[in-house]
Design an enzyme around this catalytic site. Structure first.
Site, short mmCIF file in Angstrom:
data_model
loop_
_atom_site.label_atom_id
_atom_site.label_comp_id
_atom_site.label_asym_id
_atom_site.label_seq_id
_atom_site.Cartn_x
_atom_site.Cartn_y
_atom_site.Cartn_z
N ASP A 14 4.06 63.01 25.95
CA ASP A 14 3.19 61.86 25.64
C ASP A 14 2.97 61.00 26.89
O ASP A 14 3.83 60.93 27.76
CB ASP A 14 3.83 61.03 24.52
CG ASP A 14 2.84 60.07 23.89
OD1 ASP A 14 1.61 60.27 24.06
OD2 ASP A 14 3.28 59.11 23.24
N HIS A 31 -4.90 64.50 30.86
CA HIS A 31 -4.57 65.75 30.17
C HIS A 31 -4.50 66.91 31.17
O HIS A 31 -3.65 67.78 31.07
CB HIS A 31 -5.58 66.05 29.06
CG HIS A 31 -5.57 65.04 27.95
ND1 HIS A 31 -4.39 64.60 27.39
CD2 HIS A 31 -6.56 64.38 27.31
CE1 HIS A 31 -4.67 63.71 26.44
NE2 HIS A 31 -5.98 63.56 26.38
N LEU A 125 12.40 83.42 28.85
CA LEU A 125 12.21 82.10 28.24
C LEU A 125 11.25 82.25 27.08
O LEU A 125 10.17 82.84 27.23
CB LEU A 125 11.63 81.12 29.27
CG LEU A 125 11.18 79.76 28.71
CD1 LEU A 125 12.38 78.91 28.27
CD2 LEU A 125 10.35 78.99 29.74
C1 IPE Z 1 2.24 63.18 19.77
O1 IPE Z 1 1.63 62.25 20.61
C2 IPE Z 1 1.56 64.48 19.82
C3 IPE Z 1 1.51 65.15 21.12
C4 IPE Z 1 2.09 64.80 22.23
C5 IPE Z 1 0.75 66.36 21.14
P1 IPE Z 1 0.65 61.12 20.07
O2 IPE Z 1 0.30 60.29 21.24
O3 IPE Z 1 -0.47 61.71 19.31
O4 IPE Z 1 1.60 60.33 19.06
P2 IPE Z 1 1.41 58.94 18.30
O5 IPE Z 1 0.21 59.08 17.44
O6 IPE Z 1 1.23 57.88 19.35
O7 IPE Z 1 2.67 58.76 17.53
C1 IPE Z 2 -0.28 63.19 24.93
O1 IPE Z 2 -0.82 62.17 25.67
C2 IPE Z 2 -1.25 64.36 24.82
C3 IPE Z 2 -1.79 64.57 23.48
C4 IPE Z 2 -1.49 63.92 22.41
C5 IPE Z 2 -2.75 65.64 23.35
P1 IPE Z 2 -1.70 61.02 25.00
O2 IPE Z 2 -3.13 61.44 25.07
O3 IPE Z 2 -1.22 60.70 23.63
O4 IPE Z 2 -1.44 59.82 25.98
P2 IPE Z 2 -1.33 58.28 25.59
O5 IPE Z 2 -0.27 58.15 24.56
O6 IPE Z 2 -2.67 57.85 25.08
O7 IPE Z 2 -0.97 57.62 26.88
MG MG Z 3 0.12 59.33 22.94
#
Ligand code: IPE
Ligand code: IPE
Ligand code: MG
Length: 251
Positions: A14, A31, A125
């Site tokens: 995240d 991303h 792995l």
């Molecule tokens: C969780 O991250 C899912 C992934 C990293 C793929 P999110 O950024 O979507 O989670 P929430 O919604 O903030 O909890």
């Molecule tokens: C995690 O990073 C990737 C996915 C959920 C696909 P985020 O896109 O949730 O990044 P933040 O939380 O907005 O910084």
């Molecule tokens: Mg996020």
């Protein structure tokens, strides 16, 4: 006593969006940087001798994001699979995608099937990528499977056990995650491996995913190694069991 190296690490990657925002870049740049980072993490896991790595790439709730971001994430998934599958194969990595893939485009489903087929005999792995995955979905599917067996008369209700349900979950056959890591500062599970994380050690870090480098991973492994896993027992029982095992040369 140290717990040593985790056999299975599960990660919520995240913080990509915030990483990009800090740099005044579009979220997709975060991303892309996040995908780059997966490559070096996989390499480090192979070198360290981790057996299983499970990464949360796209949750069943991520469809709620703006359609343009969802589209970009799907395109990125296809290109990452196509670009990385040979390298994964050369490194002895077996790739499996967990989650409901039936809603993905045929292009993405084909890329997943191809990467899984190419790498399926590898054993160095086991890399699981959770895509359109949700812990509740996983448990619901397993429950539905058991219910079907009962309806067909092949299973007695009284024969249903946690082990039987667990054997129908996405990661059946693999050791349960020993270490869970979430980058990006949030301290929540976000519908990840709800069942499988029952006794997993949790590690949260403020580090945003694209910045989660070798040193950060080593920090998480060190934190894990310093913990005592008790599984409901007392600390003394765990110490005794481990001393006994050491005496018999089992460790
Ligand atoms: C969780 O991250 C899912 C992934 C990293 C793929 P999110 O950024 O979507 O989670 P929430 O919604 O903030 O909890
Ligand atoms: C995690 O990073 C990737 C996915 C959920 C696909 P985020 O896109 O949730 O990044 P933040 O939380 O907005 O910084
Ligand atoms: Mg996020």
């Amino acid at each position: 006593m140290s717990t040593g190296l985790p056999r299975h690490v599960a990660i919520i990657m995240d913080g990509n969006g915030r990483w990009a925002k800090k740099r005044h870049q579009p979220r997709v740049a975060g991303h892309r940087a996040g995908v780059e980072n997966v490559r070096s993490l996989v390499q480090q896991c192979v070198e360290t001798g981790i057996e299983c790595l499970t990464l949360f790439a796209f949750s069943s709730e991520n469809w709620r994001r703006p359609p343009a971001e969802v589209r970009l994430l799907m395109d990125l998934f296809v290109s990452a699979l196509r670009e990385e599958m040979r390298r994964l194969h050369e490194n002895g990595v077996r790739l499996a995608v967990i989650g409901d893939r039936t809603v993905f485009s045929s292009r993405l489903q084909a890329a997943i099937a191809e990467a899984e087929a190419l790498t399926r005999h590898n054993a160095r792995l086991k890399l699981n990528v959770a895509a359109n995955y949700g812990g509740r979905w996983d448990i619901t599917e397993a429950a539905r499977g058991l219910a079907e067996e009962v309806r067909a008369g092949r299973l007695e209700l009284s024969a249903i056990t946690p082990e039987l349900l667990g054997a129908r979950l996405s990661l059946a056959g693999l050791p349960e995650p020993d270490l869970f890591i979430r980058s990006g500062g949030e301290q929540r599970i976000s519908n990840y491996l709800l069942w499988q994380l029952a006794y997993t050690e949790l590690h949260f870090t403020d580090c945003l995913w694209p910045d989660f480098d070798r040193a950060e991973f080593t920090k998480a492994l060190d934190s894990y190694a310093s913990r005592q896993r008790r599984f409901g027992m007392t600390g003394e029982q765990v110490e005794e069991a481990s001393a006994g095992a050491q005496g018999q040369g089992l460790r």
